[in-house]
Write a protein that holds these residues in place. Sequence first.
Motif, mmCIF file in Angstrom:
data_model
loop_
_atom_site.group_PDB
_atom_site.id
_atom_site.type_symbol
_atom_site.label_atom_id
_atom_site.label_comp_id
_atom_site.label_asym_id
_atom_site.label_seq_id
_atom_site.Cartn_x
_atom_site.Cartn_y
_atom_site.Cartn_z
ATOM 1 N N MET A 137 -4.260 8.500 4.755
ATOM 2 C CA MET A 137 -3.084 7.119 5.617
ATOM 3 C C MET A 137 -2.814 5.899 5.106
ATOM 4 O O MET A 137 -1.687 5.018 4.885
ATOM 5 C CB MET A 137 -3.317 7.308 7.128
ATOM 6 N N HIS A 138 -3.877 5.119 4.698
ATOM 7 C CA HIS A 138 -4.239 3.541 3.923
ATOM 8 C C HIS A 138 -3.972 3.597 2.761
ATOM 9 O O HIS A 138 -3.337 3.348 2.220
ATOM 10 C CB HIS A 138 -5.459 3.146 4.667
ATOM 11 N N GLY A 139 -4.368 5.100 2.258
ATOM 12 C CA GLY A 139 -4.054 5.214 1.030
ATOM 13 C C GLY A 139 -2.331 5.478 0.149
ATOM 14 O O GLY A 139 -1.491 4.560 -0.395
ATOM 15 N N LEU A 140 -1.428 5.844 1.348
ATOM 16 C CA LEU A 140 -0.498 6.254 0.841
ATOM 17 C C LEU A 140 0.030 4.794 1.601
ATOM 18 O O LEU A 140 1.547 4.507 0.858
ATOM 19 C CB LEU A 140 0.169 7.477 2.535
ATOM 20 N N GLN A 141 -0.618 4.084 2.709
ATOM 21 C CA GLN A 141 0.483 2.981 2.587
ATOM 22 C C GLN A 141 0.251 1.587 1.305
ATOM 23 O O GLN A 141 1.502 1.346 1.151
ATOM 24 C CB GLN A 141 0.677 1.547 3.595
ATOM 25 N N LYS A 142 -0.643 1.840 0.433
ATOM 26 C CA LYS A 142 -0.475 1.866 -0.130
ATOM 27 C C LYS A 142 0.044 1.406 -1.642
ATOM 28 O O LYS A 142 0.207 1.027 -2.315
ATOM 29 C CB LYS A 142 -2.659 0.743 -0.668
ATOM 30 N N LEU A 143 0.595 2.704 -1.250
ATOM 31 C CA LEU A 143 1.516 2.958 -2.781
ATOM 32 C C LEU A 143 2.770 2.489 -2.879
ATOM 33 O O LEU A 143 3.708 2.177 -2.063
ATOM 34 C CB LEU A 143 2.263 4.849 -2.199
#
Length: 143
Positions: A137-143
């Motif tokens: 989830m955090h990786g997707l938010q950083k995109l």
Amino acid sequence: MSPPQRRRSHPKENPPPPPQPAGEDAEAQDGPPPKNPERLYIITGAAVEDGERAPIDLVTLIVASAELPPSATPEQSALLRICQAPLSVAEISAYLNLPFSVVTVLLTELLAAELVQARAPVVRQARADRSLLEAVMHGLQKL
């Protein structure tokens, strides 16, 4: 504007029947021939006494563990050839075009001779790890 009209083709009067291969009845049906019970008995033989079979279900993974012996039947050699990588019993049954019951008898013989190994299927966790989901989830938010 109206759609184009299809013309119907009229069948010829009394078309000749398709040629039948030699040795077949005139009442043959379309599609694959039905399984011959006598042939299936010959494939399995009478090697399994008292009806004892290995505890195998459709999702049990089978993998070959030894080389093909010269005394193997064609079905056993085909089974050993396709099981170089783990396959479920359902896949083996489909690839060999044999009923599940016949495949279990063949596998029982091969398991007794230690030519194949039966493995339990890989069970996935019912729930994913929470920390993994948060990282995604955090990786997707950083995109």
